[in-house]
Scaffold this active site. Sequence first.
Site, PDB file in Angstrom:
ATOM      1  N   HIS B  12     -27.668 -68.811  -3.985  1.00 35.63           N
ATOM      2  CA  HIS B  12     -26.362 -68.947  -3.406  1.00 35.63           C
ATOM      3  C   HIS B  12     -25.706 -70.395  -2.974  1.00 35.63           C
ATOM      4  O   HIS B  12     -25.316 -70.498  -1.650  1.00 35.63           O
ATOM      5  CB  HIS B  12     -26.784 -68.054  -2.298  1.00 35.63           C
ATOM      6  CG  HIS B  12     -27.841 -69.058  -1.344  1.00 35.63           C
ATOM      7  ND1 HIS B  12     -28.572 -67.531  -0.719  1.00 35.63           N
ATOM      8  CD2 HIS B  12     -28.381 -69.818  -0.759  1.00 35.63           C
ATOM      9  CE1 HIS B  12     -29.918 -68.537   0.019  1.00 35.63           C
ATOM     10  NE2 HIS B  12     -29.640 -69.264  -0.300  1.00 35.63           N
ATOM     11  N   HIS B  59     -29.608 -70.249   7.311  1.00 36.64           N
ATOM     12  CA  HIS B  59     -29.383 -71.515   7.115  1.00 36.64           C
ATOM     13  C   HIS B  59     -29.511 -72.358   8.808  1.00 36.64           C
ATOM     14  O   HIS B  59     -28.555 -73.882   7.719  1.00 36.64           O
ATOM     15  CB  HIS B  59     -29.022 -72.594   5.526  1.00 36.64           C
ATOM     16  CG  HIS B  59     -29.102 -71.726   4.794  1.00 36.64           C
ATOM     17  ND1 HIS B  59     -28.900 -70.275   4.273  1.00 36.64           N
ATOM     18  CD2 HIS B  59     -30.485 -72.340   3.658  1.00 36.64           C
ATOM     19  CE1 HIS B  59     -29.421 -70.440   3.213  1.00 36.64           C
ATOM     20  NE2 HIS B  59     -30.294 -70.919   2.359  1.00 36.64           N
ATOM     21  N   HIS B 192     -36.538 -74.016  -6.908  1.00 37.93           N
ATOM     22  CA  HIS B 192     -35.516 -75.812  -6.416  1.00 37.93           C
ATOM     23  C   HIS B 192     -36.587 -76.039  -5.480  1.00 37.93           C
ATOM     24  O   HIS B 192     -37.292 -75.022  -4.417  1.00 37.93           O
ATOM     25  CB  HIS B 192     -33.929 -75.521  -6.743  1.00 37.93           C
ATOM     26  CG  HIS B 192     -33.553 -74.099  -5.018  1.00 37.93           C
ATOM     27  ND1 HIS B 192     -33.723 -73.140  -5.168  1.00 37.93           N
ATOM     28  CD2 HIS B 192     -33.014 -74.429  -4.172  1.00 37.93           C
ATOM     29  CE1 HIS B 192     -33.031 -72.750  -3.529  1.00 37.93           C
ATOM     30  NE2 HIS B 192     -32.312 -73.952  -3.175  1.00 37.93           N
ATOM     31  N   GLU B 239     -37.326 -68.417  -1.524  1.00 38.41           N
ATOM     32  CA  GLU B 239     -35.595 -67.821  -1.304  1.00 38.41           C
ATOM     33  C   GLU B 239     -35.929 -66.368  -2.137  1.00 38.41           C
ATOM     34  O   GLU B 239     -35.353 -65.327  -2.022  1.00 38.41           O
ATOM     35  CB  GLU B 239     -34.794 -68.438  -1.534  1.00 38.41           C
ATOM     36  CG  GLU B 239     -34.441 -69.772  -0.062  1.00 38.41           C
ATOM     37  CD  GLU B 239     -32.764 -70.146  -0.505  1.00 38.41           C
ATOM     38  OE1 GLU B 239     -32.662 -70.483   0.886  1.00 38.41           O
ATOM     39  OE2 GLU B 239     -32.534 -70.133  -1.963  1.00 38.41           O
TER      40      GLU B 239
HETATM   41 FE   LIG Z   1     -30.570 -71.244   0.142  1.00 37.05          FE
END
Ligand SMILES: [Fe+3]
Lengths: 278, 278, 117, 117
Positions: B12, B59, B192, B239
């Site tokens: 995303h 977020h 990431h 995530e």
């Molecule tokens: Fe994210």
Amino acid sequence: MAKIVGGINVTHVPYIGRAIAGNLQQDAYWKPFFDGFPPVHAWLDKVKPDVAVVVYNDHGLNFFLDKMPTFSIGAAAEYSNADEGWGIPTVAPFKGDQDLSWHLIDSLIEAEFDLTTCQEMLVDHAFTLPLELLWPTRNAALRTVPICQNTVQFPLPSAKRCLAFGRAINKAIESWDSDARVVVLGTGGLSHQLEGTRAGFINKKFDLEFMDKLVSDPDWVTQYSNEDLVELTGTQGIELLNWLTCRGALGGKVKAVHTNYHIPISNTAAGLLAMETV
Amino acid sequence: MAKIVGGINVTHVPYIGRAIAGNLQQDAYWKPFFDGFPPVHAWLDKVKPDVAVVVYNDHGLNFFLDKMPTFSIGAAAEYSNADEGWGIPTVAPFKGDQDLSWHLIDSLIEAEFDLTTCQEMLVDHAFTLPLELLWPTRNAALRTVPICQNTVQFPLPSAKRCLAFGRAINKAIESWDSDARVVVLGTGGLSHQLEGTRAGFINKKFDLEFMDKLVSDPDWVTQYSNEDLVELTGTQGIELLNWLTCRGALGGKVKAVHTNYHIPISNTAAGLLAMETV
Amino acid sequence: MAPKTKRVIPGTTLFDGDMARKGYALNKMCFSFNSEENRQEFLKDPGAYCDKFGLNEQQKKAVISLQVLDMLAAGGNAYFIAKLGGIYKLDMQDVGAQQTGVTKEEFQAKLVAAGRE
Amino acid sequence: MAPKTKRVIPGTTLFDGDMARKGYALNKMCFSFNSEENRQEFLKDPGAYCDKFGLNEQQKKAVISLQVLDMLAAGGNAYFIAKLGGIYKLDMQDVGAQQTGVTKEEFQAKLVAAGRE
Ligand SMILES: [Fe+3]
Ligand SMILES: [Fe+3]
């Protein structure tokens, strides 16, 4: 490791705020209620807690229905009270204990309780009034951790879940690397109902049995669904879930130090139950 | 009873929003990523879901650290996107499904997941971009339920807890008295890391094994602590917990319909995994 | 109280309770950057805006010098810091390059290489 | 969809998902009464204030006529309605008497009697 000295369950009717502000403790209406506290004050003088973990429910001050947690916990340096809209006086802020807050958060999430963590948190009468009642002269050194349960919007956590939550709080406090002495409070109840054509409902028989069983056999409560508990104690009587979590937080065996029970304060059966860990 | 047709896990990264707004799908940079989607579009055309349950993490749009839930769920008629501060375009609101939201809330709290319920909820790129990617022409009839997991502030729910949460979502949807066809999405990842001197960390080997195991043996993930998962996949790679919850929500057996994996989009290993229930 | 032993992950600090507690004011300021009006107010006088949110000197210095590693050390959370980065049109590869002490091109090349392994 | 069977408790409606959904606008308005400024704005023009929060006709009528049972039927939650009651200096015994169709003295007498049982 930290020591849990005991726990106190006590009603939190907003109306009490006016009696305290107006110094009405010895008026005929209030005397049977306020006379319950001196033995508990004497016990607190003896066990000298450094920290109070307060299990309560918010009534629309810090939480609205846009973000309504089942279980939430404060992690702030200080907790402010604020205008709740029903005209009771706002009291001075209470000191937090961030070390204990984060230790509880780490422990309870590991124990699979899905907390909402609050690094800022307004505390309403359900947090402030019990502290005012138990320390009528403000104990400025006392540190606090608010733990808030949803008793407002169904579905609520079950009695079984609350008791397990309390027992996880017990384990967490007992594993806290600190020499602090901790008291746990559970606030609200006992039987009362504010709304509907059954408003004014009170169930003395159940309340007295509940107070008894809470000391000797808290699992007894878990036979009841929340619908049962509303039927037995009223739509706000369900706040006894805060008492149950507090009891769980005291661990296996406790002895009652003092109890008081008086009907009515406002629309409520006002209970007080101080327990010492054994 | 409702039918779960399958689930889709997809990255995303906010940056994708600019590619969609700028129509860059066939640019050299974006082509290997966007070319992953047509087979999934074809599958969606075949299975025709009426509702998407979207498991993602916020977020810092709807939640700040003053009230940070572990698990939260929307119960609104509509969900709006809004300015997130990093300059990606805001998209039109998505339709809710309040019947399913409340059925999930009732079921999941009974199953001892301590939800935060949200009758208003802003949805950020982690909710909107996957829907834009999967339905490039907006499916105006599609109803949605956002389920948000804390992957921002430690302690996070464990992989074990997320998988159990997903499985409870599975039971809840399957017990929903409706003829709706439901697809579950899990968004974010794969490996990431945005921050620190290890920024830019990617772990292709782990990601590929993870995608494999997620289909055949999702319990494999629960051998890892969240610290392990951060070490293996980066601070944002965690995530993947959203993927795991989504997988749990699909029940016992699934078969992969289509996968894609491309490095890099922005700083991220971009994964796509569509699964059908069998 | 004895310090807890924490898992050490190279080049990585978990945003846990200790960091969340330390960085609250900084993150709250960054959360306010969801609003264009607030972003403009910040740009007019960054120091005054930091003071309004009660940032400490370490946090304020990190913000004004736009040093991401310093913001992280001061309790900043990556997602909230990114909203500050957005004000200066820094993307995640600018931020990655700054933190790892390489050029943006070098940072991008490293990412591409990770895909070839 | 077939209606769920709900537990029937005499004289009592649980504030559950169905009620929360129905009453959201009304409860949101009442939540705003935590602020004195909002309470004053409401008092100046209750109808306009209801419209601002998008109350439906049933909710607006219940609010303006100050009928607690009607507010509950329209999805009002007792704790939020109490904040509206606060504006008119109604205490919980006023509210209890109104809902049970007795005088405040009779309501109080019933409570006292419950303590003697
Ligand atoms: Fe994210
Ligand atoms: Fe209460």
